[in-house]
Scaffold this motif. Structure first.
Motif, mmCIF file in Angstrom:
data_model
loop_
_atom_site.group_PDB
_atom_site.id
_atom_site.type_symbol
_atom_site.label_atom_id
_atom_site.label_comp_id
_atom_site.label_asym_id
_atom_site.label_seq_id
_atom_site.Cartn_x
_atom_site.Cartn_y
_atom_site.Cartn_z
ATOM 1 N N LEU A 124 14.336 36.540 33.454
ATOM 2 C CA LEU A 124 14.501 36.938 34.848
ATOM 3 C C LEU A 124 15.714 36.231 35.438
ATOM 4 N N PRO A 125 16.747 37.015 35.845
ATOM 5 C CA PRO A 125 17.904 36.372 36.482
ATOM 6 C C PRO A 125 17.557 35.930 37.910
ATOM 7 N N LEU A 126 17.943 34.716 38.266
ATOM 8 C CA LEU A 126 17.698 34.233 39.629
ATOM 9 C C LEU A 126 18.793 34.729 40.562
ATOM 10 N N ASP A 127 19.991 34.859 40.008
ATOM 11 C CA ASP A 127 21.140 35.271 40.806
ATOM 12 C C ASP A 127 21.336 36.773 40.597
ATOM 13 N N ILE A 128 21.078 37.549 41.644
ATOM 14 C CA ILE A 128 21.153 38.999 41.493
ATOM 15 C C ILE A 128 22.424 39.515 42.165
ATOM 16 N N HIS A 129 23.386 39.941 41.327
ATOM 17 C CA HIS A 129 24.629 40.474 41.892
ATOM 18 C C HIS A 129 24.370 41.920 42.276
ATOM 19 N N ARG A 130 24.411 42.205 43.541
ATOM 20 C CA ARG A 130 24.087 43.549 44.022
ATOM 21 C C ARG A 130 25.042 44.611 43.475
ATOM 22 N N ASN A 132 23.534 44.844 32.400
ATOM 23 C CA ASN A 132 22.621 43.771 32.018
ATOM 24 C C ASN A 132 23.036 42.456 32.660
ATOM 25 N N LEU A 133 22.090 41.830 33.358
ATOM 26 C CA LEU A 133 22.400 40.577 34.063
ATOM 27 C C LEU A 133 22.106 39.333 33.225
ATOM 28 N N THR A 151 16.823 41.873 28.264
ATOM 29 C CA THR A 151 17.776 42.345 29.279
ATOM 30 C C THR A 151 17.112 42.483 30.644
ATOM 31 N N ALA A 152 17.953 42.501 31.672
ATOM 32 C CA ALA A 152 17.512 42.711 33.055
ATOM 33 C C ALA A 152 18.596 43.538 33.734
ATOM 34 N N VAL A 153 18.229 44.723 34.209
ATOM 35 C CA VAL A 153 19.228 45.640 34.770
ATOM 36 C C VAL A 153 18.857 46.013 36.200
ATOM 37 N N LEU A 154 19.819 45.870 37.106
ATOM 38 C CA LEU A 154 19.598 46.226 38.507
ATOM 39 C C LEU A 154 19.599 47.738 38.664
ATOM 40 N N GLU A 155 18.542 48.271 39.258
ATOM 41 C CA GLU A 155 18.435 49.713 39.471
ATOM 42 C C GLU A 155 18.879 50.073 40.891
ATOM 43 N N SER A 156 19.029 51.380 41.126
ATOM 44 C CA SER A 156 19.549 51.826 42.423
ATOM 45 C C SER A 156 18.614 51.466 43.582
ATOM 46 N N GLY A 164 17.181 48.704 43.979
ATOM 47 C CA GLY A 164 17.196 47.261 44.230
ATOM 48 C C GLY A 164 16.237 46.474 43.347
ATOM 49 N N THR A 165 15.399 47.176 42.573
ATOM 50 C CA THR A 165 14.532 46.444 41.652
ATOM 51 C C THR A 165 15.290 46.167 40.362
ATOM 52 N N ILE A 166 14.782 45.220 39.593
ATOM 53 C CA ILE A 166 15.422 44.863 38.328
ATOM 54 C C ILE A 166 14.495 45.256 37.195
ATOM 55 N N TRP A 167 15.001 46.082 36.296
ATOM 56 C CA TRP A 167 14.203 46.548 35.171
ATOM 57 C C TRP A 167 14.391 45.599 33.989
ATOM 58 N N LEU A 168 13.269 45.097 33.462
ATOM 59 C CA LEU A 168 13.317 44.130 32.362
ATOM 60 C C LEU A 168 12.965 44.788 31.035
ATOM 61 N N GLU A 169 13.687 44.393 29.991
ATOM 62 C CA GLU A 169 13.281 44.747 28.631
ATOM 63 C C GLU A 169 13.135 43.436 27.864
ATOM 64 N N PRO A 170 12.093 43.322 27.028
ATOM 65 C CA PRO A 170 11.805 42.044 26.374
ATOM 66 C C PRO A 170 12.546 41.862 25.058
ATOM 67 N N GLU A 171 12.568 40.629 24.617
ATOM 68 C CA GLU A 171 12.882 40.331 23.218
ATOM 69 C C GLU A 171 11.527 40.132 22.533
ATOM 70 N N VAL A 172 11.328 40.769 21.382
ATOM 71 C CA VAL A 172 10.062 40.629 20.667
ATOM 72 C C VAL A 172 10.125 39.388 19.773
#
Length: 534
Positions: free
Chosen positions: A371-377, A383-384, A393-398, A400-408
């Motif tokens: 989870l990125p603490l610093d969210i660049h709008r 990927n942040l 990964t963590a990707v900012l969506e339109s 304003g939420t951030i979509w996370l994908e895990p590392e297994v």
């Protein structure tokens, strides 16, 4: 681990059978060498009474709380166990029937009572269980056996005597707390619980219990709610079993397994309703991550993290690095509730049946979310996560939420790495390398696994027809390495002459150092702790 171990003899049924408590500790037969520095007690909680009279308990979390103790002193070992004298247990024993509704077993009104006393019971509402079969942990100088309701039970860790029942809701506005608190080095305890507020407002409260008081007063009396996290859905809080904590942050994962409050609050009016009947799945929300700072405790409402649906019971560890929070979890994919598969009828089935049932259940996976603490709008769609060692990964969506994908970190078909433990005293909330867990093979515990969360390498202890329990890590005094220490697990080998044993493994490579065998079966245990001798 593509585990091909099979259990056609179904010896695992034995860990779900009623046993009697012991009148006095029994001595164990030791093979191997128990490290001389290991001096203390392994305390474990689990169900031990699976029926009352002719009334069965139906779910794994219904059996009456039995406390186990393996005592290690001068390389000698004794084993002792006692039922906790909860209201649920004492009243069941007195009336020879199930008196208080458990997680998956309904209590019916006393057939001997007349219509008037039944009518009054009806107005009192349901009696919440105090069956503390899940875990045991210290608060201040005291020790408490716990489940997930507000009732916790103070016990004596030496004699295993039941001392008193404490209702946390007298001191805190919570309707339950988890059996998985976090602790600071000074003994401060943190926990999380649901709160059904006034006018049905809903929240999750993080609570704090201070360490032992100099004036010998009870720290529970000084406990407080430190921060409130909102529920994403009105009237339907998510089930919460554990949470994450670093030096500076709390992490709460809101899962798609929901408690239907209306069902829950009307449950006591409907004969035969259990806690399990009040759960439902939300098949559209996915899973949400929430952050709060720790000191001062503030909910970060600007950080909205989302990912696909999973069940979550156990956080492994959480830490921050370079502006990111790393969250390691034992997940189960999808929104179907895993507890649906933990009815005793399932777990006591023949091996082919057990395997078939697990085929339809959610698949287990150990995952790392970042989870990125610093969210660049402005970085929408990119990927942040800028950590060199992870593929999460963590990707900012339109929106304003951030979509996370895990590392297994670990995945095998119906092979779970569960009941995770770490070197908590030195690495809890900090960057770490190793997790230790119980390997579940189609929900049946049959091995102990060490996992490197950095290289994904695994080490395994396994023995034919042996059913271990959650391994607890005990560091060697003065150890410099993270894995310098031993793992302690209670293992059951049903056919053996001495079918229960305490297993001591070297935590570096999972080689056996010793075992201490007793001539009694030990039923399944869930969680526990190691208490050093003072």
């Amino acid at each position: 681990i593509t585990n091909s171990v099979e259990h056609p003899a179904a010896g695992y049924k034995k860990i779900f059978e009623t046993v009697e408590e012991l009148n006095e500790p029994i001595s164990a037969k030791i093979t191997g060498i128990i490290p001389s520095w290991l001096s203390g007690s392994l305390l474990r909680m689990g169900p031990g009474l699976f029926e009352v009279g002719d009334e069965p308990f139906y779910h794994m979390f219904d059996g009456q709380a039995l406390m186990h103790k393996f005592d290690l002193k001068n390389s000698q070992v004794t084993y002792y166990r006692k039922f906790i004298r909860t209201d649920a247990y004492v009243r069941a024993m007195t009336e020879n029937r199930v008196v208080i509704t458990e997680f998956g077993t309904a209590a019916y009104p006393d057939p001997c009572k007349n219509i008037f006393s039944r009518f009054f019971t009806y107005f009192r509402g349901i009696e919440v269980t105090d069956n503390c079969l899940v875990n045991i942990y210290p608060i201040g100088e005291d020790f408490y056996a716990v489940t997930e309701t507000t009732y916790i039970t103070k016990i004596d860790p030496d004699s295993l005597e039941t001392l008193k029942k404490v209702d946390l809701s007298k001191y805190l506005s919570v309707n339950g707390v988890t059996a998985h608190p976090h602790a600071d080095a000074d003994g401060t305890i943190y926990n999380i619980g649901n709160c059904f507020g006034k006018n049905m407002s809903l929240a999750y409260n993080i609570i704090k219990i201070p360490p032992a008081q100099t004036d010998k007063s009870d720290p529970i009396e000084k406990s407080q709610v430190v921060v409130q996290l909102p529920s994403s859905e009105r009237l339907k809080p998510s089930y919460v079993h554990s949470f994450g904590m670093t030096d500076k942050y709390f992490v709460f994962v809101e899962q798609p397994v929901k408690i239907n409050l209306l069902k829950f609050l009307s449950a006591w009016r409907i004969r035969g309703t259990t806690y399990m009947d009040c759960f439902e799945s939300n098949d559209t929300m996915g899973t949400l991550f929430h952050l709060a700072t720790k000191d001062p405790a503030v909910y970060l409402s600007t950080h909205k993290f989302r990912t696909s649906a999973f069940n979550l019971f156990h956080h492994i560890n959480t830490y921050e690095e370079e502006g990111f929070i790393i969250v390691d979890l034992c997940t189960w994919k999808g929104h179907d509730f895993v507890y649906n598969y933990l009815y005793l009828a399932n777990l006591r089935g023949e091996w082919e049946e057990v395997k078939k049932a697990a085929m339809r259940a959610p698949q287990p996976e150990v995952r790392r979310y970042v989870l990125p603490l610093d969210i660049h709008r402005e970085e929408q769609g990119k990927n942040l996560v800028a950590l060199s060692y992870t593929t999460a990964t963590a990707v900012l969506e339109s929106d304003g939420t951030i979509w996370l994908e895990p590392e297994v970190l670990f995945s095998g078909p119906r092979q779970a790495f569960e009941f995770p433990q770490i070197n908590y005293s030195q690495y809890g909330g900090k960057k770490y390398s190793y997790a230790y867990g119980l390997g579940l093979n189609h929900f049946i515990p049959d091995r102990i696994v060490k996992l490197s969360v950095q290289t994904k390498e695994t080490w395994v202890w396994q023995e034919e027809d042996c059913y271990p329990s959650e391994p607890l890590f005990v560091p060697t005094p003065g150890a410099t390495e993270e894995d310098g220490g031993v793992l302690l697990s209670i293992v059951v080998k049903p056919g053996a002459e001495r079918p229960g044993f305490l297993l001591v493994l070297d935590a570096t490579n999972l080689m056996e150092l010793a075992r201490a065998e007793v001539n009694t079966i030990i039923p399944v245990t869930l969680h526990g702790m190691y208490k050093r001798r003072a």
